[in-house]
Design a protein around this motif. Structure first.
Motif, PDB file in Angstrom:
ATOM      1  N   MET A   1      31.341  34.101   3.073  1.00 41.36           N
ATOM      2  CA  MET A   1      30.147  34.746   3.523  1.00 41.36           C
ATOM      3  C   MET A   1      29.022  33.719   3.674  1.00 41.36           C
ATOM      4  SD  MET A   1      28.519  38.348   2.490  1.00 41.36           S
ATOM      5  CE  MET A   1      27.924  38.186   0.860  1.00 41.36           C
ATOM      6  N   ALA A   2      28.963  32.746   2.747  1.00 42.52           N
ATOM      7  CA  ALA A   2      27.911  31.738   2.821  1.00 42.52           C
ATOM      8  C   ALA A   2      27.998  30.956   4.119  1.00 42.52           C
ATOM      9  CB  ALA A   2      28.012  30.796   1.625  1.00 42.52           C
ATOM     10  N   MET A   3      29.204  30.628   4.552  1.00 49.69           N
ATOM     11  CA  MET A   3      29.365  29.862   5.794  1.00 49.69           C
ATOM     12  C   MET A   3      28.879  30.666   6.999  1.00 49.69           C
ATOM     13  SD  MET A   3      30.445  26.996   4.697  1.00 49.69           S
ATOM     14  CE  MET A   3      30.949  26.165   6.165  1.00 49.69           C
ATOM     15  N   MET A   4      29.110  31.953   6.995  1.00 47.67           N
ATOM     16  CA  MET A   4      28.625  32.795   8.102  1.00 47.67           C
ATOM     17  C   MET A   4      27.099  32.831   8.123  1.00 47.67           C
ATOM     18  SD  MET A   4      31.191  33.638   9.842  1.00 47.67           S
ATOM     19  CE  MET A   4      30.378  34.764  10.943  1.00 47.67           C
ATOM     20  N   LEU A   5      26.486  32.905   6.954  1.00 48.19           N
ATOM     21  CA  LEU A   5      25.027  32.874   6.896  1.00 48.19           C
ATOM     22  C   LEU A   5      24.493  31.532   7.382  1.00 48.19           C
ATOM     23  CD1 LEU A   5      24.475  34.693   3.491  1.00 48.19           C
ATOM     24  CD2 LEU A   5      23.837  35.564   5.745  1.00 48.19           C
ATOM     25  N   ASP A   6      25.197  30.445   7.040  1.00 48.82           N
ATOM     26  CA  ASP A   6      24.806  29.129   7.557  1.00 48.82           C
ATOM     27  C   ASP A   6      24.831  29.119   9.079  1.00 48.82           C
ATOM     28  OD1 ASP A   6      24.372  27.830   5.123  1.00 48.82           O
ATOM     29  OD2 ASP A   6      26.447  27.163   4.975  1.00 48.82           O
ATOM     30  N   LYS A   7      25.895  29.657   9.649  1.00 41.03           N
ATOM     31  CA  LYS A   7      26.035  29.671  11.111  1.00 41.03           C
ATOM     32  C   LYS A   7      24.938  30.500  11.781  1.00 41.03           C
ATOM     33  CE  LYS A   7      30.971  28.814  11.207  1.00 41.03           C
ATOM     34  NZ  LYS A   7      31.087  27.579  11.927  1.00 41.03           N
ATOM     35  N   LYS A   8      24.409  31.469  11.073  1.00 42.39           N
ATOM     36  CA  LYS A   8      23.337  32.302  11.612  1.00 42.39           C
ATOM     37  C   LYS A   8      21.959  31.756  11.229  1.00 42.39           C
ATOM     38  CE  LYS A   8      25.951  36.541  11.847  1.00 42.39           C
ATOM     39  NZ  LYS A   8      25.766  37.962  11.954  1.00 42.39           N
ATOM     40  N   ALA A   9      21.935  30.519  10.725  1.00 41.03           N
ATOM     41  CA  ALA A   9      20.698  29.848  10.318  1.00 41.03           C
ATOM     42  C   ALA A   9      19.960  30.615   9.216  1.00 41.03           C
ATOM     43  CB  ALA A   9      19.795  29.573  11.512  1.00 41.03           C
ATOM     44  N   LYS A  10      20.723  31.264   8.349  1.00 39.62           N
ATOM     45  CA  LYS A  10      20.140  31.967   7.200  1.00 39.62           C
ATOM     46  C   LYS A  10      20.490  31.185   5.935  1.00 39.62           C
ATOM     47  CE  LYS A  10      20.053  36.474   9.334  1.00 39.62           C
ATOM     48  NZ  LYS A  10      20.256  37.889   9.177  1.00 39.62           N
ATOM     49  N   ASN A  11      20.106  29.910   5.964  1.00 43.47           N
ATOM     50  CA  ASN A  11      20.497  29.001   4.900  1.00 43.47           C
ATOM     51  C   ASN A  11      19.902  29.361   3.552  1.00 43.47           C
ATOM     52  OD1 ASN A  11      20.210  27.172   7.612  1.00 43.47           O
ATOM     53  ND2 ASN A  11      22.085  26.828   6.479  1.00 43.47           N
ATOM     54  N   ALA A  12      18.697  29.883   3.528  1.00 44.41           N
ATOM     55  CA  ALA A  12      18.095  30.276   2.247  1.00 44.41           C
ATOM     56  C   ALA A  12      18.911  31.388   1.594  1.00 44.41           C
ATOM     57  CB  ALA A  12      16.648  30.720   2.450  1.00 44.41           C
ATOM     58  N   ASP A  13      19.487  32.268   2.401  1.00 42.34           N
ATOM     59  CA  ASP A  13      20.350  33.326   1.868  1.00 42.34           C
ATOM     60  C   ASP A  13      21.714  32.771   1.467  1.00 42.34           C
ATOM     61  OD1 ASP A  13      18.375  35.255   2.333  1.00 42.34           O
ATOM     62  OD2 ASP A  13      19.126  35.677   4.353  1.00 42.34           O
ATOM     63  N   ALA A  14      22.160  31.748   2.169  1.00 41.99           N
ATOM     64  CA  ALA A  14      23.473  31.169   1.911  1.00 41.99           C
ATOM     65  C   ALA A  14      23.495  30.308   0.646  1.00 41.99           C
ATOM     66  CB  ALA A  14      23.917  30.332   3.108  1.00 41.99           C
ATOM     67  N   LEU A  15      22.381  29.678   0.329  1.00 42.61           N
ATOM     68  CA  LEU A  15      22.346  28.723  -0.779  1.00 42.61           C
ATOM     69  C   LEU A  15      22.865  29.294  -2.097  1.00 42.61           C
ATOM     70  CD1 LEU A  15      21.691  25.871  -1.674  1.00 42.61           C
ATOM     71  CD2 LEU A  15      19.331  26.615  -2.049  1.00 42.61           C
ATOM     72  N   PRO A  16      22.395  30.455  -2.557  1.00 41.88           N
ATOM     73  CA  PRO A  16      22.929  30.955  -3.829  1.00 41.88           C
ATOM     74  C   PRO A  16      24.425  31.283  -3.766  1.00 41.88           C
ATOM     75  CG  PRO A  16      21.328  32.512  -2.906  1.00 41.88           C
ATOM     76  CD  PRO A  16      21.328  31.295  -2.041  1.00 41.88           C
ATOM     77  N   LEU A  17      24.910  31.639  -2.591  1.00 40.54           N
ATOM     78  CA  LEU A  17      26.342  31.916  -2.450  1.00 40.54           C
ATOM     79  C   LEU A  17      27.159  30.630  -2.535  1.00 40.54           C
ATOM     80  CD1 LEU A  17      26.192  34.606   0.374  1.00 40.54           C
ATOM     81  CD2 LEU A  17      26.429  34.967  -2.090  1.00 40.54           C
ATOM     82  N   HIS A  18      26.648  29.553  -1.938  1.00 39.31           N
ATOM     83  CA  HIS A  18      27.319  28.253  -2.067  1.00 39.31           C
ATOM     84  C   HIS A  18      27.332  27.800  -3.520  1.00 39.31           C
ATOM     85  CE1 HIS A  18      28.134  27.298   2.089  1.00 39.31           C
ATOM     86  NE2 HIS A  18      26.869  27.460   2.441  1.00 39.31           N
ATOM     87  N   LYS A  19      26.227  28.008  -4.223  1.00 39.41           N
ATOM     88  CA  LYS A  19      26.168  27.632  -5.636  1.00 39.41           C
ATOM     89  C   LYS A  19      27.158  28.441  -6.463  1.00 39.41           C
ATOM     90  CE  LYS A  19      21.440  25.884  -5.716  1.00 39.41           C
ATOM     91  NZ  LYS A  19      20.090  26.038  -6.268  1.00 39.41           N
ATOM     92  N   LYS A  20      27.294  29.716  -6.164  1.00 41.90           N
ATOM     93  CA  LYS A  20      28.251  30.570  -6.879  1.00 41.90           C
ATOM     94  C   LYS A  20      29.684  30.133  -6.584  1.00 41.90           C
ATOM     95  CE  LYS A  20      29.471  33.984  -9.488  1.00 41.90           C
ATOM     96  NZ  LYS A  20      29.272  33.915 -10.926  1.00 41.90           N
ATOM     97  N   ALA A  21      29.952  29.787  -5.323  1.00 41.76           N
ATOM     98  CA  ALA A  21      31.287  29.304  -4.962  1.00 41.76           C
ATOM     99  C   ALA A  21      31.618  28.028  -5.733  1.00 41.76           C
ATOM    100  CB  ALA A  21      31.376  29.060  -3.456  1.00 41.76           C
ATOM    101  N   LEU A  22      30.647  27.125  -5.848  1.00 42.00           N
ATOM    102  CA  LEU A  22      30.855  25.899  -6.621  1.00 42.00           C
ATOM    103  C   LEU A  22      31.146  26.244  -8.084  1.00 42.00           C
ATOM    104  CD1 LEU A  22      30.828  22.862  -7.108  1.00 42.00           C
ATOM    105  CD2 LEU A  22      28.330  23.015  -7.302  1.00 42.00           C
ATOM    106  N   GLU A  23      30.367  27.130  -8.648  1.00 40.15           N
ATOM    107  CA  GLU A  23      30.560  27.542 -10.037  1.00 40.15           C
ATOM    108  C   GLU A  23      31.978  28.084 -10.258  1.00 40.15           C
ATOM    109  OE1 GLU A  23      28.888  31.288 -12.508  1.00 40.15           O
ATOM    110  OE2 GLU A  23      27.344  30.028 -11.578  1.00 40.15           O
ATOM    111  N   ILE A  24      32.431  28.917  -9.351  1.00 41.79           N
ATOM    112  CA  ILE A  24      33.774  29.501  -9.468  1.00 41.79           C
ATOM    113  C   ILE A  24      34.840  28.422  -9.344  1.00 41.79           C
ATOM    114  CG2 ILE A  24      35.443  30.999  -8.310  1.00 41.79           C
ATOM    115  CD1 ILE A  24      32.975  32.819  -7.603  1.00 41.79           C
ATOM    116  N   ARG A  25      34.685  27.533  -8.357  1.00 38.66           N
ATOM    117  CA  ARG A  25      35.680  26.471  -8.174  1.00 38.66           C
ATOM    118  C   ARG A  25      35.712  25.527  -9.367  1.00 38.66           C
ATOM    119  NH1 ARG A  25      34.880  25.431  -1.659  1.00 38.66           N
ATOM    120  NH2 ARG A  25      36.393  27.031  -1.056  1.00 38.66           N
ATOM    121  N   LEU A  26      34.556  25.206  -9.942  1.00 36.28           N
ATOM    122  CA  LEU A  26      34.539  24.365 -11.133  1.00 36.28           C
ATOM    123  C   LEU A  26      35.283  25.036 -12.280  1.00 36.28           C
ATOM    124  CD1 LEU A  26      30.887  23.011 -11.034  1.00 36.28           C
ATOM    125  CD2 LEU A  26      32.969  21.615 -10.999  1.00 36.28           C
ATOM    126  N   GLU A  27      35.088  26.330 -12.431  1.00 29.44           N
ATOM    127  CA  GLU A  27      35.755  27.074 -13.500  1.00 29.44           C
ATOM    128  C   GLU A  27      37.272  27.093 -13.302  1.00 29.44           C
ATOM    129  OE1 GLU A  27      35.679  31.652 -14.899  1.00 29.44           O
ATOM    130  OE2 GLU A  27      33.705  30.689 -14.709  1.00 29.44           O
TER     131      GLU A  27
END
Length: 73
Positions: A1-27
């Motif tokens: 979902m974060a990548m789709m928001l990036d493509k729609k130039a909604k990066n501020a909305d995408a940022l917390p989703l990217h951070k959550k994805a990183l958190e999950i992958r680290l775990e």
């Protein structure tokens, strides 16, 4: 979902989703896995699009270091 928001130039909305994805992958994978590197790279793109260049560079560096360790020079 974060990548789709990036493509729609909604990066501020995408940022917390990217951070959550990183958190999950680290775990799931730990710190030195290619998927974690991908998350750092995605964060870098998002930060860059938000003109947060210092954060982008740090994320890109982390991605590079992980990928270098995973795949070699």
């Amino acid at each position: 979902m974060a990548m789709m928001l990036d493509k729609k130039a909604k990066n501020a909305d995408a940022l917390p989703l990217h951070k959550k994805a990183l958190e999950i992958r680290l775990e799931i994978y730990g710190k030195k896995h290619a998927e974690v590197g991908l998350s750092y790279n995605n964060l870098g793109v998002c930060f860059q699009n938000l003109q947060k260049n210092d954060e982008a560079m740090e994320s890109y560096k982390l991605a590079y270091e992980i990928w270098k360790e995973c795949y070699g020079d």
